[in-house]
Design a protein around this motif. Sequence first.
Motif, short mmCIF file in Angstrom:
data_model
loop_
_atom_site.label_atom_id
_atom_site.label_comp_id
_atom_site.label_asym_id
_atom_site.label_seq_id
_atom_site.Cartn_x
_atom_site.Cartn_y
_atom_site.Cartn_z
N ILE A 1 0.84 -1.21 0.00
CA ILE A 1 0.00 0.00 0.00
C ILE A 1 0.87 1.25 0.00
O ILE A 1 0.60 2.21 -0.73
CB ILE A 1 -0.95 -0.01 1.21
CG1 ILE A 1 -1.98 -1.12 1.04
CG2 ILE A 1 -1.64 1.33 1.37
CD1 ILE A 1 -2.78 -1.40 2.28
N MET A 2 1.94 1.25 0.80
CA MET A 2 2.85 2.40 0.83
C MET A 2 3.47 2.64 -0.54
O MET A 2 3.56 3.77 -1.00
CB MET A 2 3.94 2.21 1.88
CG MET A 2 3.44 2.36 3.29
SD MET A 2 4.72 2.10 4.53
CE MET A 2 5.85 3.43 4.17
N HIS A 3 3.89 1.58 -1.21
CA HIS A 3 4.49 1.71 -2.54
C HIS A 3 3.48 2.31 -3.52
O HIS A 3 3.83 3.21 -4.29
CB HIS A 3 4.97 0.34 -3.04
CG HIS A 3 5.54 0.38 -4.41
ND1 HIS A 3 6.76 0.95 -4.68
CD2 HIS A 3 5.06 -0.05 -5.58
CE1 HIS A 3 7.01 0.87 -5.97
NE2 HIS A 3 5.98 0.26 -6.54
N THR A 4 2.25 1.83 -3.48
CA THR A 4 1.21 2.35 -4.36
C THR A 4 0.96 3.84 -4.09
O THR A 4 0.84 4.63 -5.03
CB THR A 4 -0.10 1.56 -4.18
OG1 THR A 4 0.16 0.18 -4.45
CG2 THR A 4 -1.18 2.05 -5.10
N LEU A 5 0.88 4.22 -2.83
CA LEU A 5 0.65 5.62 -2.49
C LEU A 5 1.82 6.50 -2.92
O LEU A 5 1.62 7.61 -3.44
CB LEU A 5 0.40 5.77 -0.99
CG LEU A 5 -0.91 5.19 -0.48
CD1 LEU A 5 -0.95 5.21 1.04
CD2 LEU A 5 -2.09 5.94 -1.05
N PHE A 6 3.04 6.03 -2.72
CA PHE A 6 4.21 6.82 -3.13
C PHE A 6 4.23 7.01 -4.64
O PHE A 6 4.62 8.07 -5.13
CB PHE A 6 5.51 6.16 -2.67
CG PHE A 6 5.77 6.30 -1.19
CD1 PHE A 6 5.34 7.39 -0.47
CD2 PHE A 6 6.45 5.31 -0.51
CE1 PHE A 6 5.58 7.52 0.90
CE2 PHE A 6 6.71 5.42 0.85
CZ PHE A 6 6.26 6.52 1.54
N CYS A 7 3.82 6.00 -5.40
CA CYS A 7 3.78 6.12 -6.86
C CYS A 7 2.73 7.13 -7.31
O CYS A 7 2.88 7.77 -8.35
CB CYS A 7 3.51 4.77 -7.51
SG CYS A 7 4.90 3.63 -7.37
N ALA A 8 1.66 7.28 -6.54
CA ALA A 8 0.57 8.18 -6.90
C ALA A 8 0.86 9.63 -6.52
O ALA A 8 0.21 10.54 -7.04
CB ALA A 8 -0.72 7.72 -6.25
N LEU A 9 1.80 9.87 -5.63
CA LEU A 9 2.10 11.22 -5.16
C LEU A 9 3.01 11.96 -6.13
O LEU A 9 3.86 11.36 -6.77
CB LEU A 9 2.78 11.18 -3.79
CG LEU A 9 1.96 10.64 -2.63
CD1 LEU A 9 2.83 10.53 -1.39
CD2 LEU A 9 0.76 11.51 -2.36
N GLY A 10 2.84 13.27 -6.17
CA GLY A 10 3.75 14.11 -6.93
C GLY A 10 5.03 14.32 -6.15
O GLY A 10 5.13 13.96 -4.97
N PRO A 11 6.05 14.90 -6.79
CA PRO A 11 7.34 15.06 -6.12
C PRO A 11 7.27 15.91 -4.84
O PRO A 11 7.96 15.62 -3.88
CB PRO A 11 8.21 15.76 -7.16
CG PRO A 11 7.48 15.71 -8.43
CD PRO A 11 6.05 15.38 -8.15
N ASP A 12 6.44 16.93 -4.82
CA ASP A 12 6.37 17.79 -3.64
C ASP A 12 5.74 17.06 -2.45
O ASP A 12 6.21 17.16 -1.32
CB ASP A 12 5.61 19.07 -3.93
CG ASP A 12 4.21 18.79 -4.48
OD1 ASP A 12 4.00 17.71 -5.07
OD2 ASP A 12 3.33 19.65 -4.31
N LYS A 13 4.69 16.29 -2.68
CA LYS A 13 4.05 15.55 -1.60
C LYS A 13 4.87 14.32 -1.21
O LYS A 13 4.86 13.91 -0.06
CB LYS A 13 2.65 15.13 -2.00
CG LYS A 13 1.69 16.30 -2.07
CD LYS A 13 0.29 15.84 -2.29
CE LYS A 13 -0.64 17.04 -2.33
NZ LYS A 13 -2.03 16.65 -2.48
N TYR A 14 5.60 13.74 -2.17
CA TYR A 14 6.41 12.56 -1.85
C TYR A 14 7.48 12.91 -0.82
O TYR A 14 7.69 12.16 0.13
CB TYR A 14 7.08 12.00 -3.10
CG TYR A 14 8.04 10.89 -2.79
CD1 TYR A 14 7.57 9.60 -2.55
CD2 TYR A 14 9.41 11.11 -2.70
CE1 TYR A 14 8.43 8.57 -2.23
CE2 TYR A 14 10.28 10.10 -2.39
CZ TYR A 14 9.79 8.83 -2.16
OH TYR A 14 10.65 7.81 -1.84
N ASN A 15 8.12 14.05 -0.98
CA ASN A 15 9.16 14.46 -0.03
C ASN A 15 8.61 14.60 1.38
O ASN A 15 9.27 14.26 2.35
CB ASN A 15 9.81 15.77 -0.47
CG ASN A 15 10.66 15.58 -1.71
OD1 ASN A 15 11.15 14.50 -1.97
ND2 ASN A 15 10.79 16.64 -2.48
#
Length: 61
Positions: A36-50
């Motif tokens: 689930i974490m991997h899926t969420l990280f893939c869906a986030l943009g660069p600003d939210k990922y950081n």
Amino acid sequence: MDGPFISLKQEELLVLKSKKEWNEKERISIQLNVKIMHTLFCALGPDKYNRESSCSNAKEI
């Protein structure tokens, strides 16, 4: 290879379990959390990922 650890609350104490001590239910739960974490990280943009990359589980994200 003795980590990562998961924490369990036992009588108000935080007890760490090594990977060798996990039962099947804990192993499946950890695998689902990572997926689930991997899926969420893939869906986030660069600003939210950081901002969210420091979270330790999917619920925090």
